[in-house]
Design a protein around this motif. Sequence first.
Motif, PDB file in Angstrom:
ATOM      1  N   LYS A 147       2.483  14.083  10.350  1.00 24.81           N
ATOM      2  CA  LYS A 147       3.146  14.013   9.031  1.00 24.81           C
ATOM      3  C   LYS A 147       3.696  12.599   8.793  1.00 24.81           C
ATOM      4  CE  LYS A 147       6.557  16.238   6.122  1.00 24.81           C
ATOM      5  NZ  LYS A 147       7.545  17.288   5.977  1.00 24.81           N
ATOM      6  N   ARG A 148       4.332  12.051   9.824  1.00 23.17           N
ATOM      7  CA  ARG A 148       4.887  10.691   9.670  1.00 23.17           C
ATOM      8  C   ARG A 148       3.766   9.675   9.428  1.00 23.17           C
ATOM      9  NH1 ARG A 148       5.663   8.463  14.788  1.00 23.17           N
ATOM     10  NH2 ARG A 148       3.807   7.288  14.192  1.00 23.17           N
ATOM     11  N   GLN A 149       2.695   9.779  10.220  1.00 17.72           N
ATOM     12  CA  GLN A 149       1.602   8.807  10.085  1.00 17.72           C
ATOM     13  C   GLN A 149       0.962   8.875   8.693  1.00 17.72           C
ATOM     14  OE1 GLN A 149      -0.636  10.211  13.487  1.00 17.72           O
ATOM     15  NE2 GLN A 149       0.059   8.530  14.777  1.00 17.72           N
ATOM     16  N   ILE A 150       0.764  10.089   8.210  1.00 15.95           N
ATOM     17  CA  ILE A 150       0.114  10.247   6.897  1.00 15.95           C
ATOM     18  C   ILE A 150       1.067   9.826   5.775  1.00 15.95           C
ATOM     19  CG2 ILE A 150      -0.857  11.980   5.299  1.00 15.95           C
ATOM     20  CD1 ILE A 150      -2.703  12.130   7.514  1.00 15.95           C
ATOM     21  N   THR A 151       2.322  10.250   5.894  1.00 14.37           N
ATOM     22  CA  THR A 151       3.293   9.930   4.838  1.00 14.37           C
ATOM     23  C   THR A 151       3.511   8.423   4.755  1.00 14.37           C
ATOM     24  OG1 THR A 151       4.389  12.029   5.292  1.00 14.37           O
ATOM     25  CG2 THR A 151       5.640  10.428   4.023  1.00 14.37           C
ATOM     26  N   ASP A 152       3.798   7.806   5.909  1.00 12.92           N
ATOM     27  CA  ASP A 152       4.140   6.373   5.884  1.00 12.92           C
ATOM     28  C   ASP A 152       2.910   5.485   5.705  1.00 12.92           C
ATOM     29  OD1 ASP A 152       6.601   7.354   6.323  1.00 12.92           O
ATOM     30  OD2 ASP A 152       6.897   6.534   8.335  1.00 12.92           O
ATOM     31  N   GLY A 153       1.752   5.967   6.126  1.00 10.95           N
ATOM     32  CA  GLY A 153       0.546   5.138   6.024  1.00 10.95           C
ATOM     33  C   GLY A 153      -0.166   5.277   4.686  1.00 10.95           C
ATOM     34  N   LEU A 154       0.018   6.440   4.035  1.00 11.39           N
ATOM     35  CA  LEU A 154      -0.849   6.718   2.871  1.00 11.39           C
ATOM     36  C   LEU A 154      -0.140   7.193   1.598  1.00 11.39           C
ATOM     37  CD1 LEU A 154      -3.760   8.596   4.682  1.00 11.39           C
ATOM     38  CD2 LEU A 154      -3.874   6.351   3.596  1.00 11.39           C
ATOM     39  N   PHE A 155       1.032   7.772   1.739  1.00  7.78           N
ATOM     40  CA  PHE A 155       1.578   8.446   0.557  1.00  7.78           C
ATOM     41  C   PHE A 155       2.236   7.516  -0.456  1.00  7.78           C
ATOM     42  CE2 PHE A 155       1.777  13.146   2.135  1.00  7.78           C
ATOM     43  CZ  PHE A 155       0.387  13.175   2.115  1.00  7.78           C
ATOM     44  N   HIS A 156       2.083   6.208  -0.260  1.00  8.99           N
ATOM     45  CA  HIS A 156       2.503   5.276  -1.322  1.00  8.99           C
ATOM     46  C   HIS A 156       1.385   5.138  -2.361  1.00  8.99           C
ATOM     47  CE1 HIS A 156       0.050   3.003   1.472  1.00  8.99           C
ATOM     48  NE2 HIS A 156      -0.125   2.071   0.554  1.00  8.99           N
ATOM     49  N   LEU A 157       0.184   5.685  -2.040  1.00  3.72           N
ATOM     50  CA  LEU A 157      -0.966   5.538  -2.939  1.00  3.72           C
ATOM     51  C   LEU A 157      -0.839   6.470  -4.141  1.00  3.72           C
ATOM     52  CD1 LEU A 157      -3.865   5.561  -0.296  1.00  3.72           C
ATOM     53  CD2 LEU A 157      -2.785   3.545  -1.364  1.00  3.72           C
ATOM     54  N   SER A 158      -1.465   6.078  -5.232  1.00  3.00           N
ATOM     55  CA  SER A 158      -1.580   6.988  -6.379  1.00  3.00           C
ATOM     56  C   SER A 158      -2.652   8.020  -6.033  1.00  3.00           C
ATOM     57  CB  SER A 158      -2.005   6.210  -7.628  1.00  3.00           C
ATOM     58  OG  SER A 158      -3.340   5.747  -7.446  1.00  3.00           O
ATOM     59  N   ALA A 159      -2.694   9.115  -6.783  1.00  2.00           N
ATOM     60  CA  ALA A 159      -3.718  10.148  -6.532  1.00  2.00           C
ATOM     61  C   ALA A 159      -5.113   9.548  -6.699  1.00  2.00           C
ATOM     62  CB  ALA A 159      -3.516  11.323  -7.480  1.00  2.00           C
ATOM     63  N   GLU A 160      -5.234   8.669  -7.672  1.00  2.00           N
ATOM     64  CA  GLU A 160      -6.537   8.041  -7.936  1.00  2.00           C
ATOM     65  C   GLU A 160      -6.980   7.193  -6.741  1.00  2.00           C
ATOM     66  OE1 GLU A 160      -8.300   4.936 -11.114  1.00  2.00           O
ATOM     67  OE2 GLU A 160      -6.422   5.917 -11.664  1.00  2.00           O
ATOM     68  N   GLN A 161      -6.034   6.449  -6.172  1.00  2.00           N
ATOM     69  CA  GLN A 161      -6.366   5.639  -4.986  1.00  2.00           C
ATOM     70  C   GLN A 161      -6.664   6.544  -3.791  1.00  2.00           C
ATOM     71  OE1 GLN A 161      -2.640   3.406  -4.989  1.00  2.00           O
ATOM     72  NE2 GLN A 161      -3.803   1.511  -5.225  1.00  2.00           N
ATOM     73  N   PHE A 162      -5.837   7.584  -3.645  1.00  2.00           N
ATOM     74  CA  PHE A 162      -5.981   8.452  -2.476  1.00  2.00           C
ATOM     75  C   PHE A 162      -7.349   9.130  -2.437  1.00  2.00           C
ATOM     76  CE2 PHE A 162      -5.596  12.116   0.203  1.00  2.00           C
ATOM     77  CZ  PHE A 162      -4.877  11.631   1.287  1.00  2.00           C
ATOM     78  N   ALA A 163      -7.944   9.314  -3.595  1.00  2.00           N
ATOM     79  CA  ALA A 163      -9.256   9.984  -3.669  1.00  2.00           C
ATOM     80  C   ALA A 163     -10.335   9.220  -2.891  1.00  2.00           C
ATOM     81  CB  ALA A 163      -9.663  10.141  -5.126  1.00  2.00           C
ATOM     82  N   GLU A 199       0.510  19.147  -1.243  1.00  2.00           N
ATOM     83  CA  GLU A 199       1.910  19.063  -1.681  1.00  2.00           C
ATOM     84  C   GLU A 199       2.164  17.770  -2.441  1.00  2.00           C
ATOM     85  OE1 GLU A 199       5.197  19.118   1.297  1.00  2.00           O
ATOM     86  OE2 GLU A 199       4.145  20.944   1.940  1.00  2.00           O
ATOM     87  N   LYS A 200       1.564  16.689  -1.940  1.00  2.00           N
ATOM     88  CA  LYS A 200       1.817  15.380  -2.538  1.00  2.00           C
ATOM     89  C   LYS A 200       0.962  15.137  -3.785  1.00  2.00           C
ATOM     90  CE  LYS A 200       2.904  10.947  -2.719  1.00  2.00           C
ATOM     91  NZ  LYS A 200       4.226  10.482  -3.122  1.00  2.00           N
ATOM     92  N   TYR A 201      -0.334  15.477  -3.713  1.00  2.00           N
ATOM     93  CA  TYR A 201      -1.263  15.081  -4.790  1.00  2.00           C
ATOM     94  C   TYR A 201      -1.883  16.266  -5.539  1.00  2.00           C
ATOM     95  CZ  TYR A 201      -1.088  10.506  -2.529  1.00  2.00           C
ATOM     96  OH  TYR A 201      -0.663   9.303  -1.995  1.00  2.00           O
TER      97      TYR A 201
END
Length: 253
Positions: A147-163, A199-201
Amino acid sequence: MRKNIVAGNWKMNKKFDEADELVDSIMTKLEETKLGDNTLMIICPPFPYLEMCSDYSNDSYFEVGAQNVNDNEKGAYTGEVSAEMLESMDIPYCIVGHSERRAYYGETDATVARKVDQLLQHDIKPIVCCGEVLEEREAGKQFDVVKRQITDGLFHLSAEQFANVIIAYEPVWAIGTGKTATPQQAQEIHAYIRGLIAEKYGKAVADETSILYGGSCKPSNAKELFANPDVDGGLIGGASLQADDFINIALAF
Ligand code: PEP
């Protein structure tokens, strides 16, 4: 529908001639044996072999990825390779945050976040690794770590970027050890990761995200790992260095 992906991480292996022979042999086998329509193969060789592998990939049997990228745009970083350079060579994928980079080169979740940003700015899809070490698994902390790795490494991205992101769950205790996570262990944590993304996107983004398993995956265990609903393929180390093994893993979907 999200893609089934089998990505080979060659790490620091093979001399040039051996690498050429391996990719040539993979090509020959792919000409004989067609992969499933929804299966994408990615080969991640060392930097000096990217161009050679890219030339082979022009026949579109597989795509090519780098194993690492620097987290700065450009400049005085001797020995490093930028996302801009990879983009200029039409490299479409890049592994980020592999546990070996975290363990030997001090990469943190913040480094991973910067590398992901660099790659996305240059239209390269990151294959982002996460996973717990043995002590964390034994202490039952694998969910917190991931959870920490995904949240801190990726969850600053927009949904469009995360895709554009591919995730690889790689329990560190299974990498190169011959010890594989059981299909149940893999499914449990992959489902958890997909839940975090939902939950996030939102569910639609989560449903489209390919989540790969990595850690001593081989032809003999790929089928039962990939049969799980949330396991969308594998990031393959050792077994990607043998053409037959790698192809047989890609045929396991
Ligand atoms: C890896 O390092 O990404 C990996 C999965 O290695 P192996 O398949 O050799 O365990």
